[in-house]
Design an enzyme around this catalytic site. Structure first.
Site, PDB file in Angstrom:
ATOM      1  N   TYR A   1       0.976  -1.028  -0.012  1.00  0.00           N
ATOM      2  CA  TYR A   1       0.034  -0.028   0.050  1.00  0.00           C
ATOM      3  C   TYR A   1       0.818   1.194   0.140  1.00  0.00           C
ATOM      4  O   TYR A   1       0.504   2.152  -0.859  1.00  0.00           O
ATOM      5  CB  TYR A   1      -0.955  -0.089   1.325  1.00  0.00           C
ATOM      6  CG  TYR A   1      -2.107   1.038   1.105  1.00  0.00           C
ATOM      7  CD1 TYR A   1      -3.046   0.985   0.183  1.00  0.00           C
ATOM      8  CD2 TYR A   1      -1.949   2.207   1.753  1.00  0.00           C
ATOM      9  CE1 TYR A   1      -4.017   1.743  -0.022  1.00  0.00           C
ATOM     10  CE2 TYR A   1      -2.916   3.101   1.666  1.00  0.00           C
ATOM     11  CZ  TYR A   1      -4.056   2.687   0.772  1.00  0.00           C
ATOM     12  OH  TYR A   1      -5.230   3.917   0.851  1.00  0.00           O
TER      13      TYR A   1
ATOM     14  N   GLU B   1       2.500   6.439  -7.115  1.00  0.00           N
ATOM     15  CA  GLU B   1       1.684   7.437  -7.861  1.00  0.00           C
ATOM     16  C   GLU B   1       1.930   8.632  -7.724  1.00  0.00           C
ATOM     17  O   GLU B   1       2.039   9.568  -8.562  1.00  0.00           O
ATOM     18  CB  GLU B   1       0.453   7.064  -7.200  1.00  0.00           C
ATOM     19  CG  GLU B   1      -0.370   5.904  -7.528  1.00  0.00           C
ATOM     20  CD  GLU B   1      -1.579   5.493  -7.041  1.00  0.00           C
ATOM     21  OE1 GLU B   1      -2.620   6.636  -6.668  1.00  0.00           O
ATOM     22  OE2 GLU B   1      -2.072   4.245  -6.867  1.00  0.00           O
TER      23      GLU B   1
END
Length: 104
Positions: free
Chosen positions: A24, A31
């Protein structure tokens, strides 16, 4: 595995509820990094930008939308992605699932 064979090894349960600890934050960092490094190209190319005048009387600048997306990733402003909230939720799910498996 539990649905197909009727049992699931304990390591499989641990792996299912533990891989997010690494994946995660790695995904969110990737990103953010990709958006940040793409900003100069986005600004120079003006790709996906709509300029006025047009038949919709609408203007959109992808460069500023990307900067807004970066701002959303800041933990205090993370309303859409919810990274701190989701991460804490998954920690709770992990704790519940792994403690339940020890009782069985």
């Amino acid at each position: 595995m539990k649905e197909a064979f009727g049992f699931a090894p304990s390591w499989h349960l641990w792996l299912r509820y533990s891989t997010f600890l690494v994946l995660y934050p790695t995904g969110i960092s990737s990103e953010v990094g990709l958006i940040y490094f793409a900003l100069p190209y986005i600004k120079a190319s003006e790709k996906y930008c709509f300029r006025m005048p047009n038949k919709w009387n609408f203007s959109f600048d992808y460069f500023y939308a990307a900067i807004l997306a970066l701002g959303i990733y800041v933990p205090g402003l993370d309303i859409v992605a919810g990274s701190p909230h989701l991460y804490n939720y998954m920690l709770g799910q992990r704790k519940r699932a792994l403690s339940k498996s020890k009782k069985e």
